[in-house]
Design a protein around this motif. Structure first.
Motif, PDB file in Angstrom:
ATOM      1  N   MET A 244      33.327  50.703  35.781  1.00  0.00           N
ATOM      2  CA  MET A 244      33.350  49.845  36.953  1.00  0.00           C
ATOM      3  C   MET A 244      31.928  49.369  37.232  1.00  0.00           C
ATOM      4  O   MET A 244      31.003  50.171  37.388  1.00  0.00           O
ATOM      5  CB  MET A 244      33.911  50.604  38.156  1.00  0.00           C
ATOM      6  N   MET A 245      31.760  48.043  37.280  1.00  0.00           N
ATOM      7  CA  MET A 245      30.446  47.441  37.453  1.00  0.00           C
ATOM      8  C   MET A 245      30.334  46.801  38.836  1.00  0.00           C
ATOM      9  O   MET A 245      31.337  46.440  39.464  1.00  0.00           O
ATOM     10  CB  MET A 245      30.205  46.362  36.393  1.00  0.00           C
ATOM     11  N   THR A 246      29.091  46.642  39.285  1.00  0.00           N
ATOM     12  CA  THR A 246      28.832  45.953  40.540  1.00  0.00           C
ATOM     13  C   THR A 246      27.495  45.228  40.417  1.00  0.00           C
ATOM     14  O   THR A 246      26.931  45.131  39.323  1.00  0.00           O
ATOM     15  CB  THR A 246      28.829  46.939  41.720  1.00  0.00           C
ATOM     16  N   TYR A 247      26.990  44.706  41.530  1.00  0.00           N
ATOM     17  CA  TYR A 247      25.722  43.973  41.543  1.00  0.00           C
ATOM     18  C   TYR A 247      24.755  44.700  42.472  1.00  0.00           C
ATOM     19  O   TYR A 247      25.168  45.349  43.428  1.00  0.00           O
ATOM     20  CB  TYR A 247      25.950  42.534  42.014  1.00  0.00           C
ATOM     21  N   ASP A 248      23.475  44.600  42.168  1.00  0.00           N
ATOM     22  CA  ASP A 248      22.452  45.283  42.967  1.00  0.00           C
ATOM     23  C   ASP A 248      22.030  44.373  44.125  1.00  0.00           C
ATOM     24  O   ASP A 248      21.024  43.675  44.061  1.00  0.00           O
ATOM     25  CB  ASP A 248      21.249  45.628  42.088  1.00  0.00           C
ATOM     26  N   TYR A 249      22.807  44.394  45.189  1.00  0.00           N
ATOM     27  CA  TYR A 249      22.559  43.510  46.332  1.00  0.00           C
ATOM     28  C   TYR A 249      21.304  43.927  47.092  1.00  0.00           C
ATOM     29  O   TYR A 249      20.985  45.110  47.200  1.00  0.00           O
ATOM     30  CB  TYR A 249      23.770  43.509  47.277  1.00  0.00           C
ATOM     31  N   ASP A 250      20.604  42.923  47.629  1.00  0.00           N
ATOM     32  CA  ASP A 250      19.355  43.119  48.368  1.00  0.00           C
ATOM     33  C   ASP A 250      19.648  42.941  49.853  1.00  0.00           C
ATOM     34  O   ASP A 250      19.855  41.811  50.324  1.00  0.00           O
ATOM     35  CB  ASP A 250      18.312  42.114  47.895  1.00  0.00           C
ATOM     36  N   VAL A 251      19.681  44.046  50.598  1.00  0.00           N
ATOM     37  CA  VAL A 251      20.068  43.972  52.017  1.00  0.00           C
ATOM     38  C   VAL A 251      19.077  43.155  52.843  1.00  0.00           C
ATOM     39  O   VAL A 251      19.411  42.704  53.939  1.00  0.00           O
ATOM     40  CB  VAL A 251      20.222  45.383  52.615  1.00  0.00           C
ATOM     41  N   GLY A 252      17.857  42.974  52.342  1.00  0.00           N
ATOM     42  CA  GLY A 252      16.870  42.198  53.077  1.00  0.00           C
ATOM     43  C   GLY A 252      16.938  40.715  52.809  1.00  0.00           C
ATOM     44  O   GLY A 252      16.190  39.931  53.408  1.00  0.00           O
ATOM     45  N   ARG A 253      17.851  40.286  51.944  1.00  0.00           N
ATOM     46  CA  ARG A 253      17.883  38.882  51.532  1.00  0.00           C
ATOM     47  C   ARG A 253      18.642  38.003  52.523  1.00  0.00           C
ATOM     48  O   ARG A 253      18.132  36.985  52.982  1.00  0.00           O
ATOM     49  CB  ARG A 253      18.511  38.775  50.149  1.00  0.00           C
ATOM     50  N   ASN A 254      19.900  38.372  52.831  1.00  0.00           N
ATOM     51  CA  ASN A 254      20.704  37.582  53.768  1.00  0.00           C
ATOM     52  C   ASN A 254      21.936  38.385  54.170  1.00  0.00           C
ATOM     53  O   ASN A 254      22.172  39.494  53.679  1.00  0.00           O
ATOM     54  CB  ASN A 254      21.111  36.221  53.181  1.00  0.00           C
ATOM     55  N   ALA A 255      22.752  37.805  55.058  1.00  0.00           N
ATOM     56  CA  ALA A 255      23.926  38.503  55.578  1.00  0.00           C
ATOM     57  C   ALA A 255      24.949  38.780  54.483  1.00  0.00           C
ATOM     58  O   ALA A 255      25.609  39.832  54.490  1.00  0.00           O
ATOM     59  CB  ALA A 255      24.562  37.684  56.701  1.00  0.00           C
ATOM     60  N   TYR A 256      25.092  37.848  53.555  1.00  0.00           N
ATOM     61  CA  TYR A 256      26.065  38.051  52.476  1.00  0.00           C
ATOM     62  C   TYR A 256      25.697  39.280  51.637  1.00  0.00           C
ATOM     63  O   TYR A 256      26.556  40.105  51.315  1.00  0.00           O
ATOM     64  CB  TYR A 256      26.128  36.808  51.589  1.00  0.00           C
ATOM     65  N   HIS A 257      24.431  39.409  51.288  1.00  0.00           N
ATOM     66  CA  HIS A 257      23.988  40.566  50.519  1.00  0.00           C
ATOM     67  C   HIS A 257      24.172  41.853  51.325  1.00  0.00           C
ATOM     68  O   HIS A 257      24.559  42.894  50.761  1.00  0.00           O
ATOM     69  CB  HIS A 257      22.530  40.397  50.092  1.00  0.00           C
ATOM     70  N   ARG A 258      23.907  41.819  52.626  1.00  0.00           N
ATOM     71  CA  ARG A 258      24.088  43.020  53.446  1.00  0.00           C
ATOM     72  C   ARG A 258      25.565  43.436  53.489  1.00  0.00           C
ATOM     73  O   ARG A 258      25.894  44.622  53.336  1.00  0.00           O
ATOM     74  CB  ARG A 258      23.573  42.779  54.870  1.00  0.00           C
ATOM     75  N   GLU A 259      26.458  42.457  53.693  1.00  0.00           N
ATOM     76  CA  GLU A 259      27.895  42.766  53.741  1.00  0.00           C
ATOM     77  C   GLU A 259      28.388  43.275  52.387  1.00  0.00           C
ATOM     78  O   GLU A 259      29.200  44.206  52.308  1.00  0.00           O
ATOM     79  CB  GLU A 259      28.679  41.524  54.167  1.00  0.00           C
ATOM     80  N   SER A 260      27.900  42.657  51.309  1.00  0.00           N
ATOM     81  CA  SER A 260      28.339  43.070  49.975  1.00  0.00           C
ATOM     82  C   SER A 260      27.841  44.464  49.644  1.00  0.00           C
ATOM     83  O   SER A 260      28.561  45.272  49.042  1.00  0.00           O
ATOM     84  CB  SER A 260      27.860  42.059  48.920  1.00  0.00           C
TER      85      SER A 260
END
Length: 343
Positions: A244-260
């Motif tokens: 199972m793979m995912t993406y390394d989201y950056d919580v400091g980037r934008n709301a979409y990354h924080r929610e993801s």
């Protein structure tokens, strides 16, 4: 290994931008309607539903499309991918800027189970070498089955008379009608495609796959007698690991990354704490899942690590039915994962 196998998928990953969406969604890319991936995805979605978190289970061609989806498709936080796809990408990453760009940011969430490499064929196809000169379906070009079939035939230097780039759902009726001689299908047994369709065991069988050159890449496995109604004897073959793979989201980037990122953490926690329930009520392959069997060379995402904390609380929108805190077995898994991550 032939680099051209992934050319189309990598090109798509590089050229397709994030599609705009009006609302935040959670999606997992899986596989065909009768495959094991989609059943595993539905099991995970049920865990989310118990917590009040919706997760859309998306049909796909399989591993290659799923990897590209996690990298490039908006609102797609998860995808299930074969380990030989990951090994292929790692082989070329160091010296290929296109591959480096395609894999950037994609991370491991959890290793899952072994997927058996099924080759269903006419009875006169007794071994893999007998595929020479035959009509063989190898899966769609953006599927993991296609990559695996291509690699195996190349490793064994078996030249099929004709390779058809069609998916297993399309290949089965063509085999039954005599239009082709065999087809590849990578799926965790029992695969619904074989369990839910009438197949005459007197005319068709699973071809043994035991050739020594394959053992450098694939794991020996066995499908026991009676797994499918047409199969009266055990069959030795090889398998790949589903991951199972995912993406390394950056919580400091934008709301979409924080929610993801929150979504990834939530489902990491739900799978870790709900593994016993998945084993009891989900697809039989959950019984063989080892969350510590991380493939070498791939990193676990930061959002996954956050959800693995024993004190992490998923952002449930409703009380989780029958949910429980982390028990001793889950703590054991967490400790093993932490040890692996330090290596």
């Amino acid at each position: 290994m032939k680099r051209s196998v992934l050319a189309a998928a990598i090109g798509l990953a590089l050229s397709t931008g994030y599609a705009q969406a009006q609302a935040f969604e959670r999606n997992i890319m899986t596989g065909g309607p009768q495959g094991t991936y989609i059943q595993i995805g539905r099991d995970i979605a049920r865990l989310g539903a118990e917590c009040g978190l919706s997760l859309n289970v998306v049909e796909s061609a399989g591993s290659l499309e799923n990897f590209v989806g996690v990298r490039n498709r908006r609102n797609t936080q998860f995808g299930i991918v074969q380990s030989d796809v990951l090994e292929y990408l790692k082989t070329f990453e160091a010296n290929d800027p296109e591959v480096q760009k395609a894999v950037k940011g994609v991370r491991i969430m959890f290793p899952l189970y072994n997927e058996e490499i099924h080759v269903l064929a006419r009875r006169d196809v007794g071994s893999m070498k007998d595929l020479a000169g035959r009509k063989v379906a190898v899966g769609r070009k953006d599927s993991g089955t296609f990559l695996t079939a291509t690699l195996i035939l190349d490793i064994l230097q078996v030249k099929a008379g004709e390779r058809l780039d069609i998916n297993p759902d399309e290949a089965l009726p063509k085999l039954l009608s005599g239009e082709i001689d065999a087809f590849f299908y990578v799926a965790g047994a029992p695969a619904a495609l074989f369990s839910e369709n009438a197949i005459d065991g007197g005319k068709f069988h699973l071809v043994p796959i035991t050739e020594a050159p394959l053992l450098a890449t694939y794991t020996p496995s066995r499908i026991e007698a009676g797994t499918y109604s047409f199969q009266g004897e055990p069959v030795d073959l090889v398998a790949v690991k589903a991951v199972m793979m995912t993406y390394d989201y950056d919580v400091g980037r934008n709301a979409y990354h924080r929610e993801s990122c929150r979504t990834v953490s939530d489902f990491s926690s739900l799978i870790l704490t709900g593994l016993d329930r998945l084993r009891a009520t989900g697809h039989p392959k959950w019984k063989t899942v080892d969350l510590t069997a991380l493939p070498p060379g791939w990193q676990v995402g930061v959002c996954v690590k956050a959800g693995m904390a024993l004190d992490y609380k998923p952002a449930c929108n409703a009380p989780a039915a029958g949910a429980a805190g982390a028990d001793d077995s889950n703590e054991e898994y967490l400790n093993l994962l932490k040890q692996r991550l330090k290596q």
